[in-house]
Design a protein around this motif. Structure first.
Motif, PDB file in Angstrom:
ATOM      1  N   ALA A   1       0.836  -1.207   0.000  1.00 17.79           N
ATOM      2  CA  ALA A   1       0.000   0.000   0.000  1.00 17.79           C
ATOM      3  C   ALA A   1       0.868   1.254   0.000  1.00 17.79           C
ATOM      4  N   GLY A   2       2.037   1.156   0.648  1.00 20.49           N
ATOM      5  CA  GLY A   2       2.927   2.313   0.766  1.00 20.49           C
ATOM      6  C   GLY A   2       3.958   2.392  -0.342  1.00 20.49           C
ATOM      7  N   LEU A   3       3.803   1.589  -1.375  1.00 18.41           N
ATOM      8  CA  LEU A   3       4.675   1.612  -2.556  1.00 18.41           C
ATOM      9  C   LEU A   3       6.131   1.281  -2.230  1.00 18.41           C
ATOM     10  N   LEU A   4       6.342   0.555  -1.132  1.00 15.39           N
ATOM     11  CA  LEU A   4       7.693   0.102  -0.812  1.00 15.39           C
ATOM     12  C   LEU A   4       7.977  -1.223  -1.500  1.00 15.39           C
ATOM     13  N   GLU A   5       6.917  -1.916  -1.830  1.00 12.27           N
ATOM     14  CA  GLU A   5       7.035  -3.231  -2.454  1.00 12.27           C
ATOM     15  C   GLU A   5       5.989  -3.262  -3.569  1.00 12.27           C
ATOM     16  N   ARG A   6       6.270  -4.006  -4.632  1.00 10.72           N
ATOM     17  CA  ARG A   6       5.288  -4.111  -5.714  1.00 10.72           C
ATOM     18  C   ARG A   6       4.412  -5.345  -5.534  1.00 10.72           C
ATOM     19  N   ALA A   7       3.160  -5.229  -5.902  1.00 12.41           N
ATOM     20  CA  ALA A   7       2.279  -6.389  -5.913  1.00 12.41           C
ATOM     21  C   ALA A   7       2.595  -7.233  -7.144  1.00 12.41           C
TER      22      ALA A   7
ATOM     23  N   THR B   1      -0.632   3.063  -9.697  1.00 11.94           N
ATOM     24  CA  THR B   1       0.816   3.089  -9.484  1.00 11.94           C
ATOM     25  C   THR B   1       1.561   1.904 -10.093  1.00 11.94           C
ATOM     26  N   SER B   2       0.820   0.874 -10.567  1.00 13.36           N
ATOM     27  CA  SER B   2       1.522  -0.359 -10.949  1.00 13.36           C
ATOM     28  C   SER B   2       2.417  -0.177 -12.182  1.00 13.36           C
ATOM     29  N   ASP B   3       2.058   0.745 -13.061  1.00 11.55           N
ATOM     30  CA  ASP B   3       2.886   0.953 -14.250  1.00 11.55           C
ATOM     31  C   ASP B   3       3.927   2.048 -14.063  1.00 11.55           C
ATOM     32  N   MET B   4       3.974   2.632 -12.870  1.00 11.70           N
ATOM     33  CA  MET B   4       4.950   3.703 -12.644  1.00 11.70           C
ATOM     34  C   MET B   4       6.353   3.122 -12.495  1.00 11.70           C
ATOM     35  N   SER B   5       7.360   3.934 -12.826  1.00 13.16           N
ATOM     36  CA  SER B   5       8.750   3.536 -12.603  1.00 13.16           C
ATOM     37  C   SER B   5       9.045   3.615 -11.104  1.00 13.16           C
ATOM     38  N   ASP B   6      10.156   3.035 -10.689  1.00 16.96           N
ATOM     39  CA  ASP B   6      10.535   3.100  -9.278  1.00 16.96           C
ATOM     40  C   ASP B   6      10.705   4.558  -8.829  1.00 16.96           C
TER      41      ASP B   6
ATOM     42  N   GLU C   1       9.207   7.234 -10.026  1.00 15.85           N
ATOM     43  CA  GLU C   1       7.886   7.864  -9.901  1.00 15.85           C
ATOM     44  C   GLU C   1       7.201   7.419  -8.615  1.00 15.85           C
ATOM     45  N   ARG C   2       7.339   6.134  -8.305  1.00 16.90           N
ATOM     46  CA  ARG C   2       6.706   5.612  -7.088  1.00 16.90           C
ATOM     47  C   ARG C   2       7.344   6.232  -5.842  1.00 16.90           C
ATOM     48  N   THR C   3       8.661   6.372  -5.861  1.00 14.97           N
ATOM     49  CA  THR C   3       9.358   6.969  -4.716  1.00 14.97           C
ATOM     50  C   THR C   3       8.904   8.411  -4.518  1.00 14.97           C
ATOM     51  N   SER C   4       8.813   9.133  -5.597  1.00 13.95           N
ATOM     52  CA  SER C   4       8.427  10.536  -5.498  1.00 13.95           C
ATOM     53  C   SER C   4       6.977  10.667  -5.004  1.00 13.95           C
ATOM     54  N   LEU C   5       6.096   9.814  -5.520  1.00 11.08           N
ATOM     55  CA  LEU C   5       4.698   9.829  -5.057  1.00 11.08           C
ATOM     56  C   LEU C   5       4.626   9.437  -3.578  1.00 11.08           C
ATOM     57  N   ARG C   6       5.428   8.436  -3.195  1.00 11.15           N
ATOM     58  CA  ARG C   6       5.435   7.989  -1.796  1.00 11.15           C
ATOM     59  C   ARG C   6       5.865   9.124  -0.869  1.00 11.15           C
ATOM     60  N   ARG C   7       6.919   9.836  -1.256  1.00 14.02           N
ATOM     61  CA  ARG C   7       7.431  10.904  -0.390  1.00 14.02           C
ATOM     62  C   ARG C   7       6.426  12.018  -0.183  1.00 14.02           C
ATOM     63  N   SER C   8       5.593  12.264  -1.186  1.00 17.32           N
ATOM     64  CA  SER C   8       4.676  13.391  -1.039  1.00 17.32           C
ATOM     65  C   SER C   8       3.301  12.990  -0.521  1.00 17.32           C
TER      66      SER C   8
ATOM     67  N   ALA D   1      12.260  17.687  10.560  1.00 23.02           N
ATOM     68  CA  ALA D   1      12.512  18.584   9.427  1.00 23.02           C
ATOM     69  C   ALA D   1      13.110  17.847   8.229  1.00 23.02           C
ATOM     70  N   LEU D   2      13.818  16.755   8.518  1.00 18.94           N
ATOM     71  CA  LEU D   2      14.568  16.061   7.478  1.00 18.94           C
ATOM     72  C   LEU D   2      13.746  15.624   6.254  1.00 18.94           C
ATOM     73  N   PRO D   3      12.587  14.972   6.455  1.00 22.52           N
ATOM     74  CA  PRO D   3      11.829  14.551   5.262  1.00 22.52           C
ATOM     75  C   PRO D   3      11.404  15.722   4.390  1.00 22.52           C
ATOM     76  N   GLN D   4      11.145  16.861   5.023  1.00 20.35           N
ATOM     77  CA  GLN D   4      10.747  18.039   4.243  1.00 20.35           C
ATOM     78  C   GLN D   4      11.943  18.578   3.473  1.00 20.35           C
ATOM     79  N   ALA D   5      13.124  18.554   4.099  1.00 21.00           N
ATOM     80  CA  ALA D   5      14.328  19.027   3.412  1.00 21.00           C
ATOM     81  C   ALA D   5      14.630  18.116   2.231  1.00 21.00           C
ATOM     82  N   ILE D   6      14.447  16.788   2.450  1.00 23.12           N
ATOM     83  CA  ILE D   6      14.667  15.821   1.356  1.00 23.12           C
ATOM     84  C   ILE D   6      13.711  16.121   0.210  1.00 23.12           C
ATOM     85  N   ASN D   7      12.519  16.574   0.560  1.00 29.33           N
ATOM     86  CA  ASN D   7      11.512  16.880  -0.460  1.00 29.33           C
ATOM     87  C   ASN D   7      11.755  18.232  -1.122  1.00 29.33           C
TER      88      ASN D   7
END
Ligand SMILES: Nc1ncnc2c1ncn2[C@@H]1O[C@H](COP(=O)(O)OP(=O)(O)OP(=O)(O)O)[C@@H](O)[C@H]1O
Length: 225
Positions: free
Chosen positions: A53-59, A71-76, A78-85, A107-113
């Motif tokens: 569900a969290g796009l860390l693993e693919r079904a 999300t299944s056809d997204m690249s890794d 794209e999935r990472t970027s969607l997951r972060r936001s 603050a770190l996750p926001q800085a990463i973003n």
């Protein structure tokens, strides 16, 4: 508004010559602000479901939609970027970075973003204040109680204002009173910010306070009363 949808999600693992079918067509719909408890025996596949569900693993089959996006056809990437936001995670153990203060951890996750560091820290301070952790902002994780550490981990998980919070036994490591307090933090966020939460838990008292309860049975998600 539906923020998370699982449709026919399947996942198996290889086991020697055979295969272990963990999920066989799991369906779930989670609306904004909705809180759902996932209650199932050890080994039933709760962590697997949360990771998918969290796009860390693919079904292996089926679809995961985040805010309506398939999300299944997204690249890794794209999935990472969607997951972060859009997605936040909380685990049984806080996994805060030990060398950084509570404020810096949030603050770190926001800085990463891509957010400017000062702005990220300003927002982190606001969030910690909101969760009544303002007085602990400059403390290292080792200087916080177990409940405070876990509440900081929740603050970090929601720092990027995700649509969905996925939590794997977030209170599993805490005494009952502290668990209530940490859980209350989760519920406050869901009620006041529209955050949807899917929380794997063995704590039936806490599960009873959530909007819905689901279990995994033969690889499918089933609603409980
Ligand atoms: N990478 C993997 N390779 C092989 N088998 C795996 C893998 N990951 C998980 N499994 C198996 O899949 C099943 C489900 O695991 P999962 O961690 O999702 O269960 P769980 O419901 O979260 O359990 P717990 O409550 O004990 O954390 C288990 O039998 C586990 O051994």
């Amino acid at each position: 508004m539906t923020v998370l949808e699982l449709s026919g999600v399947a996942r198996h693992y290889r086991e020697g010559d055979g295969r272990l079918d963990i999920l066989i067509g799991a369906d779930l719909t989670l609306a904004a602000g909705e809180t759902v408890a996932l209650i199932a025996p050890s080994g039933a596949g709760k962590s697997t479901l949360l990771h998918i569900a969290g796009l860390l693993e693919r079904a292996d089959d089926g679809e995961v939609l985040i805010a309506g996006l398939a999300t299944s056809d997204m690249s890794d990437n794209e999935r990472t970027s969607l997951r972060r936001s859009t997605i936040g995670f909380v685990y049984q153990f806080h996994h805060l970075l030990p060398e950084f203060t509570a404020l810096e951890n949030v603050a770190l996750p926001q800085a990463i973003n891509g957010l400017d560091r000062r702005e990220a820290e300003r927002r982190a301070a606001e969030l910690l204040d909101y969760l009544r952790l303002g007085a602990r902002a400059r403390h290292l994780p080792s200087q916080l109680s177990g409940g405070e550490q876990q509440r900081v981990a929740i603050a970090r998980a929601v720092a990027n204002a995700p649509h969905v919070l996925l939590a794997d036994e977030p209170t599993g490591n805490l005494d009952p009173r502290t668990a209530e307090h940490v859980f209350a933090t989760l519920m406050t966020l869901a009620r006041n910010t529209g955050l949807a939460a899917l929380v794997a838990t063995h704590n039936l008292d806490l599960a009873a306070q959530m909007d819905r309860r689901v279990t995994l049975s033969d690889g499918r998600l089933v609603e409980l009363a």
